[in-house]
Design an enzyme around this catalytic site. Sequence first.
Site, PDB file in Angstrom:
ATOM      1  N   ARG A 243      67.784 -75.284  29.655  1.00  0.00           N
ATOM      2  CA  ARG A 243      67.485 -75.670  28.282  1.00  0.00           C
ATOM      3  C   ARG A 243      68.781 -76.132  27.614  1.00  0.00           C
ATOM      4  O   ARG A 243      69.833 -75.494  27.779  1.00  0.00           O
ATOM      5  CB  ARG A 243      66.920 -74.488  27.487  1.00  0.00           C
ATOM      6  CG  ARG A 243      65.486 -74.138  27.777  1.00  0.00           C
ATOM      7  CD  ARG A 243      64.512 -75.216  27.281  1.00  0.00           C
ATOM      8  NE  ARG A 243      63.128 -74.838  27.491  1.00  0.00           N
ATOM      9  CZ  ARG A 243      62.424 -75.107  28.596  1.00  0.00           C
ATOM     10  NH1 ARG A 243      62.969 -75.761  29.595  1.00  0.00           N
ATOM     11  NH2 ARG A 243      61.161 -74.730  28.683  1.00  0.00           N
ATOM     12  N   GLU A 272      66.269 -82.270  22.166  1.00  0.00           N
ATOM     13  CA  GLU A 272      65.461 -83.283  22.846  1.00  0.00           C
ATOM     14  C   GLU A 272      64.125 -83.519  22.145  1.00  0.00           C
ATOM     15  O   GLU A 272      63.586 -82.585  21.535  1.00  0.00           O
ATOM     16  CB  GLU A 272      65.262 -82.920  24.328  1.00  0.00           C
ATOM     17  CG  GLU A 272      64.491 -81.674  24.615  1.00  0.00           C
ATOM     18  CD  GLU A 272      64.423 -81.397  26.127  1.00  0.00           C
ATOM     19  OE1 GLU A 272      65.485 -81.204  26.752  1.00  0.00           O
ATOM     20  OE2 GLU A 272      63.305 -81.366  26.655  1.00  0.00           O
ATOM     21  N   HIS A 290      64.365 -84.559  31.040  1.00  0.00           N
ATOM     22  CA  HIS A 290      63.684 -83.268  31.286  1.00  0.00           C
ATOM     23  C   HIS A 290      62.617 -83.433  32.383  1.00  0.00           C
ATOM     24  O   HIS A 290      61.424 -83.256  32.122  1.00  0.00           O
ATOM     25  CB  HIS A 290      63.049 -82.727  29.996  1.00  0.00           C
ATOM     26  CG  HIS A 290      62.687 -81.277  30.077  1.00  0.00           C
ATOM     27  ND1 HIS A 290      62.714 -80.435  28.993  1.00  0.00           N
ATOM     28  CD2 HIS A 290      62.282 -80.503  31.131  1.00  0.00           C
ATOM     29  CE1 HIS A 290      62.329 -79.216  29.355  1.00  0.00           C
ATOM     30  NE2 HIS A 290      62.065 -79.234  30.659  1.00  0.00           N
TER      31      HIS A 290
HETATM   32  C1  8YV Z   1      58.129 -77.992  32.131  1.00  0.00           C
HETATM   33  C2  8YV Z   1      60.157 -76.477  31.838  1.00  0.00           C
HETATM   34  O1  8YV Z   1      57.834 -79.247  32.576  1.00  0.00           O
HETATM   35  O2  8YV Z   1      58.484 -74.958  32.483  1.00  0.00           O
HETATM   36  C3  8YV Z   1      59.525 -75.145  31.908  1.00  0.00           C
HETATM   37  O3  8YV Z   1      60.122 -74.211  31.343  1.00  0.00           O
HETATM   38  O4  8YV Z   1      61.203 -76.597  31.372  1.00  0.00           O
HETATM   39  C4  8YV Z   1      59.577 -77.750  32.320  1.00  0.00           C
HETATM   40  O5  8YV Z   1      60.070 -78.009  33.590  1.00  0.00           O
HETATM   41  C5  8YV Z   1      57.717 -77.855  30.695  1.00  0.00           C
HETATM   42  O6  8YV Z   1      58.131 -76.662  30.157  1.00  0.00           O
HETATM   43  C6  8YV Z   1      56.245 -77.973  30.524  1.00  0.00           C
HETATM   44  O7  8YV Z   1      55.827 -77.332  29.343  1.00  0.00           O
END
Ligand code: 8YV
Length: 328
Positions: A243, A272, A290
Amino acid sequence: MNAKKPLVIVTRKLPDVIETRMMELFETRLNLEDTPMSQAELSAAVAEADVLVPTVTDRIDSKILSQAGDNLKLIASFGTGIDHIDFAAAKKRNITVTNTPGVLTEDTADMTMALILAVPRRLSEGERLVRAEKWDGWGPTLMLGHRIWGKRLGIVGMGRIGQAVAHRARGFGLSIHYHNRQRVHPETESELEATYWESLDQMLAHMDIISINCPHTPATFHLLSERRLKLVKPHAYIVNTSRGEVIDEKALTRMLASGEIAGAGLDVFEHEPAVNPKLLNLENVVLLPHMGSATLEGRLDMGEKVIVNIKTFADGHTPPDRVLETMF
Ligand code: 8YV
């Protein structure tokens, strides 16, 4: 939840098979246009739904949750990270939160490894050169990067993804170092020949490549603060597939521009989809939208997990991926 099918509101477009199965099992409202919901639309959704299926792009804060109807009992998030949900506010309202852990571990670790390779070996720069038709042939000093083999990789957050990165990195000749709230099992440590650093400061000061693999929680916000970034060696690279909020992006950008840090591979950003415009002008960074877990297989697995969590909950049982307070 009562015997009739629960009303499930899904905030974003999901893979077709997942949407179809949800339509079969629940009274499901889909978002076929895939336009992210506004805060007002989210408020309306929580007021009506029995189950909300949000993603990382929906900010489910205490204000939104204050609009929740009495029937909203489950937030079954499509994703692993749950920093977009005010968990304490949900708990206060007796709303269960689930996520989709485990199924995006390998894909995210692959992407982390891709960035670990891409930044020191200048993959994006090389590609830009070719695409701009500015490449006029091989040269002994053309596009020199730095060797991966034999370098030290410092993993911040040695959970599932951190360990999957470590396994891959060993194949590329990196020595594994890590910082984690808790030391991992001695067997895992010896299998990975991993060195544990209790002090994050000290680890950062000794690494060639640093990979961020911890979740974003109140405790990890700006974990790599300006002070800590200053400890990083000037030849070191930072990779983040977790993150954006874990790194002080402004400070990082400044230090990448001044050469105090050699380069960075960023799949996530603090604000983002906004990206610090100064990052866009830097050659020594690889920037991705992402996409760490963006595989079709992964998205199907995530969707299946969401369905199992909803079904189990609707049947009166504890869903397998219930998020607990102790996870923070
Ligand atoms: C997902 C992510 O695509 O799952 C996670 O925490 O960061 C991502 O890879 C995204 O969160 C989907 O909601």
